[in-house]
Design a protein around this motif. Sequence first.
Motif, mmCIF file in Angstrom:
data_model
loop_
_atom_site.group_PDB
_atom_site.id
_atom_site.type_symbol
_atom_site.label_atom_id
_atom_site.label_comp_id
_atom_site.label_asym_id
_atom_site.label_seq_id
_atom_site.Cartn_x
_atom_site.Cartn_y
_atom_site.Cartn_z
ATOM 1 N N GLN A 19 11.699 72.426 34.545
ATOM 2 C CA GLN A 19 11.474 71.187 34.360
ATOM 3 C C GLN A 19 10.746 70.848 33.286
ATOM 4 O O GLN A 19 10.854 70.145 32.478
ATOM 5 C CB GLN A 19 11.171 70.410 35.546
ATOM 6 N N ALA A 31 11.336 69.213 29.811
ATOM 7 C CA ALA A 31 10.721 67.928 29.485
ATOM 8 C C ALA A 31 10.368 67.999 27.835
ATOM 9 O O ALA A 31 9.951 66.953 27.437
ATOM 10 C CB ALA A 31 9.197 67.750 30.250
ATOM 11 N N GLY A 61 13.291 65.680 27.511
ATOM 12 C CA GLY A 61 12.501 64.536 28.032
ATOM 13 C C GLY A 61 11.837 63.622 27.455
ATOM 14 O O GLY A 61 11.965 62.602 27.515
ATOM 15 N N VAL A 119 6.336 61.783 30.762
ATOM 16 C CA VAL A 119 7.789 62.518 31.022
ATOM 17 C C VAL A 119 6.900 63.498 32.595
ATOM 18 O O VAL A 119 7.693 63.517 33.353
ATOM 19 C CB VAL A 119 8.307 63.175 30.064
ATOM 20 N N ILE A 120 6.279 64.330 31.992
ATOM 21 C CA ILE A 120 5.663 65.253 33.243
ATOM 22 C C ILE A 120 5.204 64.466 34.442
ATOM 23 O O ILE A 120 5.565 64.846 35.479
ATOM 24 C CB ILE A 120 4.440 66.062 32.516
ATOM 25 N N ILE A 153 8.320 63.444 36.347
ATOM 26 C CA ILE A 153 8.702 64.656 37.174
ATOM 27 C C ILE A 153 8.013 65.152 38.337
ATOM 28 O O ILE A 153 8.247 65.299 39.404
ATOM 29 C CB ILE A 153 8.829 65.729 36.137
#
Length: 282
Positions: free
Chosen positions: A91, A95, A99, A239-240, A243
């Motif tokens: 992920q 990102a 992302g 974005v992180i 998530i």
Amino acid sequence: MTAGLCHSDVGVMEGVIPTPHGLPLILGHEASGVITALGPDVTGWAIGDAVVVADSIEDTPGGTHDGAYAEYFLATAARLVKLPEGMDWGQAAAATDAGLAAYTGVVVRGQVKAGDRVGIVGLGGLGLIGARIAVVLGATVYGVEPKDEPWAIAREQGVTEIVHDVSELAGADLDVIIDFAGFGTTTTGALEAVKRFGRVVLVGLGRTEFPFASFEFVMRNIDLLGASSQGKPEHLAAVIDMIASGDLKIAAAEVGFDEIPAGLERLKQGTVTGRLYATLPE
């Protein structure tokens, strides 16, 4: 360390996308890893920190210098974002570019907000992420995707309605449309589907040149904006955070590090749904 695979790497190999570094070049711009060494005068970071790199056209591993398809890569300290404890590496890598590019198109340039009616053209790796980000922001999202395979995923992500071609949305008067395909007809079709004083954001580069009729564009006061990652850590950090909170999960599948060439070939052939990433063996 984990490196995401991106279709733009195919473009570099085919000579379609130029690089400031020139060739030969180690690719891999979706870069994540653990800091193993620090340059002189670097502060605020420690060996052992898990980080990702915010890409930009001016400074990115795999673009302006050798990238993450290797055991080690160099990154500019000012572009790093520290990962939360327990963050999934796949992920994290996805990102950094997919992302971040989607976030830039939807949030930074698209200015999508709660209550907007938003079109997402192209439900590939970036488009699916962009659609989910718009849903998280509280928008009603309309998807455009000629292939049926991603439709189910898009609906699971909260997309309200999906059509095969953007022309089916003509006259829908959407507030914002983000074109993640960029095939010319997708952008001109978006101009017909957005409202007066609406906004069309072009992210995809399916075509680098295309004509369009300017009369409606001018008379309806439409904004047409380009969007690419700006390398700002605060954008990637957002974005992180999405998530880490569970609001966003990027569809991504792992391949072996020695399978990167085969993975890039799959991207070239258009047989990948979502993203691919490779983890360096320990």
